[in-house]
Design a protein around this motif. Structure first.
Motif, PDB file in Angstrom:
ATOM      1  N   VAL A 168      -7.897  19.071 -35.697  1.00  0.00           N
ATOM      2  CA  VAL A 168      -8.392  17.711 -35.920  1.00  0.00           C
ATOM      3  C   VAL A 168      -8.110  16.846 -34.696  1.00  0.00           C
ATOM      4  CG1 VAL A 168      -8.013  17.898 -38.421  1.00  0.00           C
ATOM      5  CG2 VAL A 168      -6.272  16.839 -37.008  1.00  0.00           C
ATOM      6  N   PRO A 169      -8.970  15.846 -34.459  1.00  0.00           N
ATOM      7  CA  PRO A 169      -8.696  14.918 -33.362  1.00  0.00           C
ATOM      8  C   PRO A 169      -7.402  14.144 -33.630  1.00  0.00           C
ATOM      9  CG  PRO A 169     -10.941  14.650 -34.173  1.00  0.00           C
ATOM     10  CD  PRO A 169     -10.233  15.567 -35.126  1.00  0.00           C
ATOM     11  N   GLU A 170      -6.806  13.647 -32.576  1.00  0.00           N
ATOM     12  CA  GLU A 170      -5.537  12.932 -32.687  1.00  0.00           C
ATOM     13  C   GLU A 170      -5.633  11.740 -33.651  1.00  0.00           C
ATOM     14  OE1 GLU A 170      -2.255  10.792 -29.783  1.00  0.00           O
ATOM     15  OE2 GLU A 170      -3.782  12.093 -28.911  1.00  0.00           O
ATOM     16  N   CYS A 171      -6.750  11.008 -33.607  1.00  0.00           N
ATOM     17  CA  CYS A 171      -6.880   9.840 -34.476  1.00  0.00           C
ATOM     18  C   CYS A 171      -6.927  10.244 -35.952  1.00  0.00           C
ATOM     19  CB  CYS A 171      -8.105   8.995 -34.097  1.00  0.00           C
ATOM     20  SG  CYS A 171      -9.685   9.865 -34.198  1.00  0.00           S
TER      21      CYS A 171
ATOM     22  N   GLN B  55     -14.206   4.006 -36.584  1.00  0.00           N
ATOM     23  CA  GLN B  55     -15.536   4.612 -36.697  1.00  0.00           C
ATOM     24  C   GLN B  55     -15.488   6.092 -36.348  1.00  0.00           C
ATOM     25  OE1 GLN B  55     -18.047   2.183 -34.238  1.00  0.00           O
ATOM     26  NE2 GLN B  55     -18.330   0.629 -35.827  1.00  0.00           N
ATOM     27  N   ASN B  56     -14.700   6.442 -35.334  1.00  0.00           N
ATOM     28  CA  ASN B  56     -14.556   7.854 -34.972  1.00  0.00           C
ATOM     29  C   ASN B  56     -13.929   8.654 -36.117  1.00  0.00           C
ATOM     30  OD1 ASN B  56     -15.643   7.434 -32.444  1.00  0.00           O
ATOM     31  ND2 ASN B  56     -13.664   7.244 -31.433  1.00  0.00           N
ATOM     32  N   ILE B  57     -12.934   8.061 -36.771  1.00  0.00           N
ATOM     33  CA  ILE B  57     -12.281   8.735 -37.902  1.00  0.00           C
ATOM     34  C   ILE B  57     -13.284   8.957 -39.025  1.00  0.00           C
ATOM     35  CG2 ILE B  57     -10.541   8.488 -39.725  1.00  0.00           C
ATOM     36  CD1 ILE B  57      -8.852   6.902 -37.644  1.00  0.00           C
TER      37      ILE B  57
ATOM     38  N   GLY C 295      -6.634  -1.842 -44.872  1.00  0.00           N
ATOM     39  CA  GLY C 295      -6.127  -2.991 -44.113  1.00  0.00           C
ATOM     40  C   GLY C 295      -5.716  -2.680 -42.692  1.00  0.00           C
ATOM     41  N   LYS C 296      -4.715  -3.339 -42.219  1.00  0.00           N
ATOM     42  CA  LYS C 296      -4.272  -3.221 -40.828  1.00  0.00           C
ATOM     43  C   LYS C 296      -3.600  -1.870 -40.590  1.00  0.00           C
ATOM     44  CE  LYS C 296      -3.746  -8.141 -40.478  1.00  0.00           C
ATOM     45  NZ  LYS C 296      -2.890  -9.273 -40.308  1.00  0.00           N
ATOM     46  N   THR C 297      -4.151  -1.148 -39.644  1.00  0.00           N
ATOM     47  CA  THR C 297      -3.604   0.160 -39.305  1.00  0.00           C
ATOM     48  C   THR C 297      -3.220   0.246 -37.842  1.00  0.00           C
ATOM     49  OG1 THR C 297      -5.804   0.984 -38.814  1.00  0.00           O
ATOM     50  CG2 THR C 297      -4.966   1.379 -41.042  1.00  0.00           C
ATOM     51  N   GLY C 298      -3.635  -0.724 -37.068  1.00  0.00           N
ATOM     52  CA  GLY C 298      -3.395  -0.669 -35.638  1.00  0.00           C
ATOM     53  C   GLY C 298      -4.500   0.075 -34.910  1.00  0.00           C
ATOM     54  N   PHE C 299      -5.495   0.562 -35.641  1.00  0.00           N
ATOM     55  CA  PHE C 299      -6.616   1.261 -35.028  1.00  0.00           C
ATOM     56  C   PHE C 299      -7.673   0.253 -34.596  1.00  0.00           C
ATOM     57  CE2 PHE C 299      -5.488   4.903 -38.016  1.00  0.00           C
ATOM     58  CZ  PHE C 299      -4.867   5.640 -37.019  1.00  0.00           C
ATOM     59  N   THR C 300      -8.314   0.544 -33.479  1.00  0.00           N
ATOM     60  CA  THR C 300      -9.433  -0.288 -33.044  1.00  0.00           C
ATOM     61  C   THR C 300     -10.634   0.026 -33.936  1.00  0.00           C
ATOM     62  OG1 THR C 300     -10.254   1.380 -31.514  1.00  0.00           O
ATOM     63  CG2 THR C 300      -8.637  -0.212 -30.634  1.00  0.00           C
TER      64      THR C 300
END
Length: 182
Positions: free
Chosen positions: A64-67, A100-102, A90-95
């Motif tokens: 799996v990708p790192e994200c 969207q990539n996830i 909610g807030k995950t710290g992801f952009t």
């Protein structure tokens, strides 16, 4: 005692039984045969399971990708279900781009995602490159003050390797990408 001796002894014992008792013996004998058959079946299945278990363990874990790996760990840490939608969480710290990539990866590789959730996973290693300027053959290195510099004799270490994503965010028109060998 031979087989014939056993048969003769059983026959003698059966001669003394009533019709109802003979019926009961027949029922018990049939039941005993069924139990033995089920026991043999069970042993065969246990044998097959024993033989298959190592093969299943040898199957490679999904990559799996790192994200996505980060996403799985966030959900597991918070005790949430695997199908929680990253876009509504909610807030995950992801952009926004990372979320969207996830979502894209999970929708594209649902089976791998569920296997990763249940069995574990291996984090995908991004392809890395060195960048060499085409005209001078100088290499782009990361300097100590977090900048970039061109050097004739590069330091071929992991600090001077670039991912596709990093290269995409830079203006690297005159740079040749040299794949880092494993």
């Amino acid at each position: 005692m031979t087989k014939n001796d056993y048969i003769e002894k059983i026959t003698q014992n059966l001669e003394h039984l009533t019709k109802d008792e003979l019926k009961d013996v027949s029922i018990l004998t049939t039941a005993q045969l069924v139990v033995r058959s089920k026991f043999a079946e069970r042993q065969q299945l246990e044998h097959e399971i024993t033989n298959l278990t190592p093969k299943l363990k040898q199957q490679a874990l999904p990559v799996v990708p790192e994200c996505v790996a980060e996403w799985i760990e966030i959900l597991k840490t918070k005790g949430l279900k695997p199908l929680k939608n990253p876009e509504t969480y909610g807030k995950t710290g992801f952009t926004e781009e990372k979320l969207q990539n996830i979502v894209f990866w999970i929708s594209e590789y649902q089976e791998d995602y569920m296997r990763a959730w249940l069995d574990g996973y291996t984090v995908e290693k991004p392809q890395l490159f060195y960048l060499r300027e085409k005209n001078t053959n100088y290499y782009l290195n990361k300097s100590k003050n977090n900048g970039l510099e061109l050097v004739p004799n590069p330091y071929f270490d992991e600090d001077n390797q670039f991912t596709k994503q990093e290269i995409g965010s830079m203006q690297t028109g005159s740079y040749e990408q040299i794949e880092v060998a494993e």
